[in-house]
Design a protein around this motif. Structure first.
Motif, PDB file in Angstrom:
ATOM      1  N   MET A  69       0.656  -1.234  -0.123  1.00  0.00           N
ATOM      2  CA  MET A  69      -0.095  -0.114   0.069  1.00  0.00           C
ATOM      3  C   MET A  69       0.760   1.172   0.088  1.00  0.00           C
ATOM      4  O   MET A  69       0.452   2.411  -0.279  1.00  0.00           O
ATOM      5  CB  MET A  69      -1.110   0.043   1.063  1.00  0.00           C
ATOM      6  CG  MET A  69      -1.983  -0.807   1.191  1.00  0.00           C
ATOM      7  SD  MET A  69      -3.120  -0.750  -0.486  1.00  0.00           S
ATOM      8  CE  MET A  69      -3.765   0.806  -0.162  1.00  0.00           C
ATOM      9  N   GLN A  72       0.743   4.041  -2.866  1.00  0.00           N
ATOM     10  CA  GLN A  72      -0.258   3.908  -3.673  1.00  0.00           C
ATOM     11  C   GLN A  72      -1.159   5.160  -3.425  1.00  0.00           C
ATOM     12  O   GLN A  72      -0.933   6.005  -2.306  1.00  0.00           O
ATOM     13  CB  GLN A  72      -1.298   2.683  -3.127  1.00  0.00           C
ATOM     14  CG  GLN A  72      -0.423   1.366  -3.412  1.00  0.00           C
ATOM     15  CD  GLN A  72      -0.121   1.579  -4.892  1.00  0.00           C
ATOM     16  OE1 GLN A  72      -1.014   1.585  -5.872  1.00  0.00           O
ATOM     17  NE2 GLN A  72       1.097   1.346  -5.347  1.00  0.00           N
ATOM     18  N   THR A  76      -7.421   1.106  -2.598  1.00  0.00           N
ATOM     19  CA  THR A  76      -6.465  -0.098  -2.840  1.00  0.00           C
ATOM     20  C   THR A  76      -6.610  -0.516  -4.283  1.00  0.00           C
ATOM     21  O   THR A  76      -7.987  -0.806  -4.534  1.00  0.00           O
ATOM     22  CB  THR A  76      -7.214  -1.195  -1.953  1.00  0.00           C
ATOM     23  OG1 THR A  76      -7.159  -0.736  -0.480  1.00  0.00           O
ATOM     24  CG2 THR A  76      -6.390  -2.475  -1.875  1.00  0.00           C
ATOM     25  N   PRO A  77      -5.603  -0.480  -5.049  1.00  0.00           N
ATOM     26  CA  PRO A  77      -6.016  -1.170  -6.370  1.00  0.00           C
ATOM     27  C   PRO A  77      -6.403  -2.561  -6.348  1.00  0.00           C
ATOM     28  O   PRO A  77      -6.240  -3.412  -5.421  1.00  0.00           O
ATOM     29  CB  PRO A  77      -4.241  -1.114  -6.722  1.00  0.00           C
ATOM     30  CG  PRO A  77      -3.713  -0.106  -6.026  1.00  0.00           C
ATOM     31  CD  PRO A  77      -4.353  -0.503  -4.656  1.00  0.00           C
TER      32      PRO A  77
END
Ligand SMILES: Nc1nc2c(c(=O)[nH]1)N[C@H]1C(S)=C(S)[C@@H](COP(=O)(O)O)O[C@H]1N2
Ligand SMILES: [Mo]
Length: 407
Positions: A69, A72, A76-77
């Motif tokens: 994370m 990022q 959350t991808p």
């Protein structure tokens, strides 16, 4: 950040007709038509790749790595969003899939044979909303009962990575229920998944399903068909799932097949056997069924991460099922001294998500250190030092002692 217009009355009328039409046409369609016996499964219970730098496999599940994370954005991808499967991800054909609404709480669809049916295309033509919301497994952090408190619990030994925040796009459940003829005295809805029935110790518990009070169903629940701007990935519920903001992850039923709506209370093993607190100090039949998730925090670091000795910025996130997090304190010396973390103020615009925070740290020297973060939500609830034990290891909300080694 909710968006999307409320349904115009004229549109409501035509959709209503659409529903009625499809209800009639669907009579001949058996409920299992969408998941025939022998539904294709991937080699494992999860379809998406599980690169070890993004996800940690845990049986039929996969946990997001917190170091994945780092760097990022807010969300959350999809490639690293945790997966919690009771059995296996089913492959569902959206062209034959139907969402079926039925029960005594719907006028004109009192039983399963007279269900109102909605196709994927119809669902995607209804007024849409996009919400930012966390989905978190009730057992998130469960392994810390053992590693931090020396207690025995059963269930998947999650670290703190059974949580993700995404942008979910779909139709308000209230829109669907009202258009399907919701009665004023309906009390519960029971969404049910199309994945294989769940077996526990040899006993068939049936398909994954859990009742939801109508009051919650009508407030902020959506039937989502997109996640972070793309159609729901198979593991996250394609073609459609429930998103129940703030509540235990089990409420957000994936691979939705039908929703029973009832004028009398409904139940399932997922609100009687599971997702209650059992153990010392709790009734024999357990606590009341769990609803909201609790306050938690995590550093964007691997467990036992190796860090440089230089001055650096520690990153983390905090969240609560009870509204936005208001403040976060961090200790880098095992809990002796605390200082406020810098919380990103704009993140509080997502009341159902999490907040990101940072704190600078100059390690005092090489060796093992414990990093702690303690959040307080808007309701004033602060993470305690110790989580109260329950045999199924739910709701571990104590401040986690995150070990790192400075080189
Ligand atoms: N049909 C179905 N829905 C389900 C589950 C499941 O196994 N089957 N797992 C539930 C649990 S326990 C959680 S925590 C969330 C996880 O959602 P995710 O896999 O998209 O992260 O889905 C919920 N919905
Ligand atoms: Mo869960």
């Amino acid at each position: 950040m909710d968006s999307g217009p409320a349904a115009a009355p004229a549109a409501a009328l035509s959709r209503r007709r659409l529903f009625r039409l499809s209800a009639g046409a669907g009579l001949a369609l058996p409920v299992l038509a969408t998941v025939p016996a022998g539904t294709a499964h991937a080699a494992g219970p999860i379809v998406k790749p599980l690169p070890p730098d993004l996800l940690t496999p845990r049986g039929t599940n996969a946990e997001t790595r917190w170091d994945a994370m780092r760097g990022q954005g807010y969300f959350t991808p999809n490639d690293r969003f945790f997966v919690r499967n009771h059995t296996s991800t089913p492959r569902i054909d959206a062209s034959t899939w139907r969402l079926r609404l039925w029960g005594t709480g719907l006028r004109g669809a009192p039983d399963e044979a007279r269900a109102v049916e909605i196709t994927y295309e119809q669902l995607r033509r209804l007024p849409a909303v996009t919400i930012a919301a966390a989905i978190e497994c009730t057992g998130n952090g469960r392994s810390l009962y053992t590693t931090q408190q020396g207690q025995t619990v059963s269930g998947t030994a999650w670290g703190l990575g059974a949580i993700g925040v995404a942008r979910w796009t779909g139709v308000r459940l209230s829109t669907l229920l009202e258009r399907a003829g919701l009665t004023r005295d309906a009390v519960d809805v029971l969404p049910r998944g199309l994945d294989d029935p769940f077996t526990d110790g040899g006993a068939d518990q049936g398909r994954v399903r859990r009742p939801l009070p109508v009051a919650k169903a009508l407030s902020d629940v959506i039937v989502a068909y997109a996640m972070n701007g793309v159609p729901l990935p198979p593991d996250h519920g394609f073609p459609a799932r429930l998103v129940v903001p703030g509540w235990v992850g089990i409420a957000s039923i994936k691979w939705l097949g039908d929703i029973e709506v009832s004028r009398t209370p409904l139940s399932s093993p997922w609100d009687t056997r599971y997702y209650r607190l059992f153990g010392e100090g709790y009734p024999e039949t357990g606590s009341a069924p769990l609803t909201r998730m609790n306050v938690k925090s995590a550093f964007e670091l691997a467990w036992n991460a190796e860090l440089d000795a230089r001055t650096q910025v520690l990153h983390g996130r905090s969240w609560s099922g009870n509204g936005p997090v208001r403040r976060v304190s961090v200790s880098t010396d095992g809990g002796r001294h605390w200082r406020p973390a810098a919380v990103r103020l704009d993140d509080a615009f997502h009341p159902r998500g999490w907040v990101r925070w940072t704190v600078p740290w100059r390690p005092p020297g090489p060796g093992r250190h414990e990093l702690l973060a303690r959040a307080t939500d808007l309701a004033g609830t602060t993470q305690p030092d110790v989580a109260r034990h329950n045999t199924l290891g739910y709701l571990f909300g104590a401040v986690a002692r995150h070990p790192v080694t400075v080189k």
